[in-house]
Motif scaffolding. Sequence first.
Motif, short mmCIF file in Angstrom:
data_model
loop_
_atom_site.label_atom_id
_atom_site.label_comp_id
_atom_site.label_asym_id
_atom_site.label_seq_id
_atom_site.Cartn_x
_atom_site.Cartn_y
_atom_site.Cartn_z
N ASP A 1 -5.77 -0.78 5.10
CA ASP A 1 -5.61 -1.06 3.66
C ASP A 1 -6.02 0.18 2.87
O ASP A 1 -7.20 0.58 2.90
CB ASP A 1 -6.47 -2.27 3.27
CG ASP A 1 -6.39 -2.57 1.78
OD1 ASP A 1 -5.43 -2.09 1.14
OD2 ASP A 1 -7.28 -3.27 1.27
N LEU A 2 -5.07 0.77 2.19
CA LEU A 2 -5.35 1.96 1.38
C LEU A 2 -5.40 1.63 -0.11
O LEU A 2 -5.26 2.52 -0.96
CB LEU A 2 -4.27 3.03 1.62
CG LEU A 2 -4.40 3.82 2.93
CD1 LEU A 2 -3.13 4.60 3.20
CD2 LEU A 2 -5.60 4.75 2.87
N LYS A 3 -5.64 0.35 -0.42
CA LYS A 3 -5.63 -0.07 -1.82
C LYS A 3 -6.96 -0.71 -2.23
O LYS A 3 -7.00 -1.88 -2.64
CB LYS A 3 -4.49 -1.08 -2.06
CG LYS A 3 -3.11 -0.60 -1.63
CD LYS A 3 -2.56 0.46 -2.56
CE LYS A 3 -1.12 0.81 -2.19
NZ LYS A 3 -0.57 1.87 -3.05
N PRO A 4 -8.07 0.01 -2.14
CA PRO A 4 -9.33 -0.58 -2.60
C PRO A 4 -9.29 -0.83 -4.11
O PRO A 4 -8.62 -0.11 -4.85
CB PRO A 4 -10.37 0.50 -2.25
CG PRO A 4 -9.60 1.77 -2.21
CD PRO A 4 -8.24 1.40 -1.70
N LYS A 5 -10.03 -1.86 -4.54
CA LYS A 5 -9.98 -2.24 -5.96
C LYS A 5 -10.40 -1.10 -6.87
O LYS A 5 -9.76 -0.84 -7.89
CB LYS A 5 -10.88 -3.45 -6.18
CG LYS A 5 -10.34 -4.74 -5.57
CD LYS A 5 -11.26 -5.91 -5.87
CE LYS A 5 -10.70 -7.21 -5.27
NZ LYS A 5 -11.59 -8.37 -5.53
N LYS A 6 -11.49 -0.42 -6.54
CA LYS A 6 -11.99 0.65 -7.41
C LYS A 6 -11.15 1.91 -7.33
O LYS A 6 -11.20 2.75 -8.22
CB LYS A 6 -13.44 0.98 -7.06
CG LYS A 6 -14.43 -0.12 -7.43
CD LYS A 6 -15.85 0.34 -7.16
CE LYS A 6 -16.87 -0.72 -7.57
NZ LYS A 6 -18.25 -0.29 -7.31
N ASP B 1 -0.58 14.35 1.81
CA ASP B 1 0.55 13.94 0.96
C ASP B 1 0.74 12.43 1.02
O ASP B 1 1.03 11.79 -0.01
CB ASP B 1 1.82 14.65 1.41
CG ASP B 1 1.79 16.16 1.16
OD1 ASP B 1 0.95 16.59 0.35
OD2 ASP B 1 2.58 16.89 1.79
N PHE B 2 0.60 11.86 2.22
CA PHE B 2 0.78 10.41 2.38
C PHE B 2 -0.28 9.64 1.60
O PHE B 2 0.03 8.66 0.91
CB PHE B 2 0.71 10.05 3.87
CG PHE B 2 0.81 8.58 4.14
CD1 PHE B 2 2.04 7.93 4.13
CD2 PHE B 2 -0.33 7.83 4.38
CE1 PHE B 2 2.13 6.57 4.37
CE2 PHE B 2 -0.25 6.47 4.62
CZ PHE B 2 0.98 5.84 4.61
N TYR B 3 -1.54 10.08 1.70
CA TYR B 3 -2.62 9.39 0.99
C TYR B 3 -2.44 9.51 -0.52
O TYR B 3 -2.67 8.55 -1.27
CB TYR B 3 -3.98 9.97 1.39
CG TYR B 3 -4.37 9.72 2.82
CD1 TYR B 3 -3.96 8.57 3.50
CD2 TYR B 3 -5.16 10.64 3.53
CE1 TYR B 3 -4.33 8.35 4.82
CE2 TYR B 3 -5.53 10.41 4.85
CZ TYR B 3 -5.11 9.27 5.49
OH TYR B 3 -5.47 9.06 6.78
N LYS B 4 -2.04 10.68 -0.98
CA LYS B 4 -1.84 10.88 -2.42
C LYS B 4 -0.75 9.94 -2.95
O LYS B 4 -0.83 9.45 -4.07
CB LYS B 4 -1.45 12.33 -2.72
CG LYS B 4 -2.60 13.32 -2.64
CD LYS B 4 -2.13 14.72 -2.97
CE LYS B 4 -3.27 15.72 -2.95
NZ LYS B 4 -2.82 17.10 -3.25
N GLU B 5 0.25 9.70 -2.12
CA GLU B 5 1.39 8.89 -2.56
C GLU B 5 1.13 7.39 -2.39
O GLU B 5 1.62 6.57 -3.17
CB GLU B 5 2.63 9.28 -1.75
CG GLU B 5 3.90 8.59 -2.22
CD GLU B 5 5.13 9.07 -1.49
OE1 GLU B 5 6.15 8.36 -1.52
OE2 GLU B 5 5.07 10.17 -0.89
#
Length: 445
Positions: A120-125, A417-421
């Motif tokens: 999961d790369l979508k933490p709330k903060k 690049d992947f994390y930034k996107e």
Amino acid sequence: MNITRKQTDALNAVVTVAIEKSDYADKVEKVLNNYRKTANIPGFRKGHVPAGMIKKQYGSAVKFDEINKLLQDSLGKYLADEKVEYLGNPLPVEKNAFDENADDYTFDFELGLVPEINIDLKPKKGLVRYEITVDDAQVDAQIERIGKQFGKLIAKGEVLDQDDLEITGSFFNEEKNIDAQATFTLNELSKKSRKSFIGKKIGDQWQLKTKDLFSDAHSLMHYLKVSHDEAHHLDVEVTFTLEEINVREAAEFNQELFDKLFPAGEVTSEEQLREKIRENITVQYGSQADQHFLNEVTDYLVDNTKFDLPVAFLKKWLRTAGEKELSEEEADKEFESSEKGLRYQLIEGKILSDNNLNPTYDELMAYAHTNIKNQLLQYGMPTDDEQYVEGIVKRVLQNREEVQRLNQQLVFQKLLDFYKENAHINLKKVTFDEFVKAAFPHEEA
């Protein structure tokens, strides 16, 4: 031959390889026939040694070797064909000693399986990513450094109270074996020791206390050539002999200087120079911010991606994986120290695989090509001869270590690049000083 796999639980399995005589007999016979042709045994002509004698002398060893080769090849092929994802290496289950008189054999191997991983790369903060801004003061400071670096030295006969005055002299203390020549600016001295330099002339010699001699104690390492520990505790008197006093006259910002700094004609005015400096600082800061961001994502993923590992298997594997067999206690410590790295390797591998990010050969070639061109540009060498550049690239890619290094750099860039996107990012624009304080608070303390 028959190979089967039994899953003992979600993270462990046993692979059984059953080998029959027909699987290896022809291979053993072929090797023994070759031995017979080349064996040198007293009393027999070469190539005429009785087959029974060859079999009696070499049969067991040849049989063992051929079965072992067949076992390793077939096991490796089975795991690849079945796309079994496992950790470490298969571990043989200990059985009775090899029975040289048997015809059929079974071998069991333990496998530690790669766990299922959900990322999961979508933490709330949001993951903090810094964007470091470059202000005019930083550009001004770099312009000043360039002016001094390429300026000319003007000798002085007396130490003036001037921050950028350069002093060259020798420090000596026989007891501590200090005998070092150094060049430093007046501004590097502590306020107290600085006063003792004012008014001194070339050839003067006087005593100085090493304690609080410089504003930064680490300067003693560079100028007195002492160790890091000594620099923090050194409290002796040294004799200082003043040898040179110089001031630097800033260089003139003209085309001659511009062409020293950049390829000829690329910069033709101070305004363009300032823009180039701003671009270079931006790239430099961007690299530091990117590295910090990647570290942040790595720590987040390791701390928040929960999955079990086949711990017992891995500890058992660690005991025998190295050149020297480890004790259980040593294997426990080794696992504890390497667990975080292993977890990230699995997470990274999952991301690379699921998103088709593993570098292809063509991508590696293109990346190496760009790298070589950039290096040639740095040294002021031409890059328009494609045949010449391609020749260097081919030589580089023949070096295994270089290939690994370039591959790691390319993976780094692809992941970044992947994390930034794809990650939920909390972007913060900061100055460089603010970045250092926020990103490395322990260093500020």
